[in-house]
Design an enzyme around this catalytic site. Structure first.
Site, PDB file in Angstrom:
ATOM      1  N   THR A 345      -2.766   5.820  -6.025  1.00  0.00           N
ATOM      2  CA  THR A 345      -3.873   4.869  -5.905  1.00  0.00           C
ATOM      3  C   THR A 345      -3.745   4.058  -4.625  1.00  0.00           C
ATOM      4  O   THR A 345      -2.721   4.083  -3.947  1.00  0.00           O
ATOM      5  CB  THR A 345      -3.894   3.872  -7.093  1.00  0.00           C
ATOM      6  OG1 THR A 345      -2.748   3.019  -6.976  1.00  0.00           O
ATOM      7  CG2 THR A 345      -3.871   4.586  -8.421  1.00  0.00           C
ATOM      8  N   CYS A 346      -4.798   3.266  -4.322  1.00  0.00           N
ATOM      9  CA  CYS A 346      -4.778   2.440  -3.114  1.00  0.00           C
ATOM     10  C   CYS A 346      -4.113   1.090  -3.348  1.00  0.00           C
ATOM     11  O   CYS A 346      -4.158   0.219  -2.488  1.00  0.00           O
ATOM     12  CB  CYS A 346      -6.198   2.236  -2.615  1.00  0.00           C
ATOM     13  SG  CYS A 346      -6.900   3.784  -2.071  1.00  0.00           S
ATOM     14  N   ASP A 347      -3.523   0.889  -4.508  1.00  0.00           N
ATOM     15  CA  ASP A 347      -2.847  -0.374  -4.801  1.00  0.00           C
ATOM     16  C   ASP A 347      -1.413  -0.306  -4.276  1.00  0.00           C
ATOM     17  O   ASP A 347      -0.665   0.605  -4.613  1.00  0.00           O
ATOM     18  CB  ASP A 347      -2.853  -0.605  -6.316  1.00  0.00           C
ATOM     19  CG  ASP A 347      -2.160  -1.901  -6.691  1.00  0.00           C
ATOM     20  OD1 ASP A 347      -1.564  -2.551  -5.810  1.00  0.00           O
ATOM     21  OD2 ASP A 347      -2.205  -2.255  -7.872  1.00  0.00           O
TER      22      ASP A 347
END
Ligand SMILES: *Cc1c(COP(=O)(O)O)cnc(C)c1O
Length: 395
Positions: A345-347
């Site tokens: 994910t982009c987290d």
């Protein structure tokens, strides 16, 4: 008196089977084939491993009835083989009840163990035929009396435990002085209290914690009898541990120690004893196959991005406080380096591990993660629009 534990740990011949270490249910060759066929990330559930665990518990705990805690993993690949083997099931919600019905269980093979139910949860499960429920507080009594007056109840007790990773008595369970008054209050409301339950906490590494909880349960059982309440059922909950980065006692040794404690505390009574293992039953029966999808060097450290992460199958790292072992092909024959492994994910908090030694991995290479069966996909999400890992069952 020597305990089962002393005997096993001191006997040389038994040392190989005393501990249980994390073992994948597939080889790297098999993982390659399965990833080719089904894609990755892929969770692989082994029926053989599941049956091995279930039979180990049954043999070491003769006379105990097992209700698998569906919360740990309500997938059909786990529920159906357990149903076919004659296991019962512990559910906490209508959704879990529906998953159990779909796998073949009938309502009389189920116990509902949520001590604090919404009316909707209670009435849906009751309407579907469930008749065993738990409670731990006075506010639950009028709700049960109104919507499910003819059910069998277990009073959930709070117990202390010292070796559990996750303390489940922090949220649920009646305190010892409240136990008998709650049973009397339920009876006065026309309800039937049939027994008691507790949970020593999840990933309970020492079976000695059960011994303390059982002594406490026996004290309350005797006080209930003195107050005129005849109990029949003792439910010792879950808590049996699984191997992650560290080994744990084998199921056989652990359960024989628990069996000895049950004998010592309740052996003189005609009690129906039930257990609700979740993690201990399913955790090491599922392995994750995940693929390296990116690689970069940041500040001198190699970062690998893999196709599953904290919002997916590794969610247990957040919610279950577990650190999973990551296996690379032929790792023992390749030089290893410290690296960071992060999810897709982009987290930026989606980091699976910062403390892993791995060989220099190629993009596209697979990692296999054992002990991915409990509290993993059950708490995964589709965050960032990513698909959750698919699960398949193998023999
Ligand atoms: C979560 C839970 C279980 C299963 O616990 P494990 O530690 O996974 O074995 C059993 N009973 C109840 C009431 C639970 O909440």
């Amino acid at each position: 008196m020597a305990t089962v534990l002393d005997n096993c740990v001191s006997s040389e011949s038994a040392t190989t089977s005393v501990y249980r270490s994390a073992q994948p249910v597939v080889s790297f060759e098999e993982a390659e084939g399965l990833a080719e066929q089904f894609g990755s990330p892929l969770l692989v559930a082994s029926r053989t491993a599941l049956m091995r665990n279930y039979q180990a518990m049954r043999q070491a705990l003769p006379g105990v009835e097992f209700f698998y805690a569906a919360k740990a993993n309500p997938a059909e690949a786990i529920l159906r083989p357990l149903y076919e083997a004659g296991c019962s099931v512990d559910v906490c919600s209508y959704g879990e009840m529906l998953a159990a019905l779909k796998a073949g269980f009938t309502p009389d093979q189920m116990i509902h163990t949520h001590p604090c139910k919404t009316v909707q949860n209670l009435t849906s499960c009751y309407a579907e035929g469930l008749r065993w429920f738990t409670f731990d507080n006075a506010n639950e009594i009028p709700k049960l009396a109104r919507y499910a007056p003819d059910v069998n109840l277990l009073l959930r007790l709070a117990v202390s435990s010292t070796s559990s990773l996750i303390n489940l008595s922090a949220k649920f369970g009646a305190a010892e002085p409240d136990a008998v008054p709650l049973m009397l209050e339920a009876r006065a409301a026309g309800l039937t209290v049939k027994g008691m339950s507790f949970h020593v906490g999840s990933q309970c590494r020492s079976p000695e914690d059960f011994s303390a909880a059982l002594s406490q349960a026996r004290r309350i059982w005797d006080r209930a009898a003195a107050a005129g309440i005849e109990l029949e059922v003792l439910d010792f909950g879950g808590g049996l541990p699984a191997p992650y980065r560290d080994s744990v006692l084998s199921l056989d040794v652990y359960c024989r120690s628990l069996s000895q404690s049950l004998d010592e505390t309740f052996g003189d009574l005609p009690v129906r004893i039930i257990g609700e293992p979740g993690r201990g039953m399913c955790a090491d029966t599922v392995s994750l196959i995940t693929r390296v999808i990116g690689k970069s060097v940041r500040g001198g450290t190699t970062w690998y991005i893999i196709d599953d992460g904290l919002y997916g199958s590794f969610s247990g790292q957040m919610f279950d406080h577990v650190e999973y072992p990551l296996l690379a092909r032929n790792a023992q024959d390749r030089p290893v380096f410290p690296c960071v492994v992060a999810g897709p994910t982009c987290d930026s908090s989606d980091v699976v591990t910062r403390e892993q030694l791995l060989p220099d991995l190629e993009i596209g290479e697979l990692l296999v993660v054992p002990t991915m069966g409990a509290y993993t996909c059950a708490s995964a999400s589709n965050f960032n629009g990513l698909d959750m890992a698919r699960m398949i069952g193998i023999e």
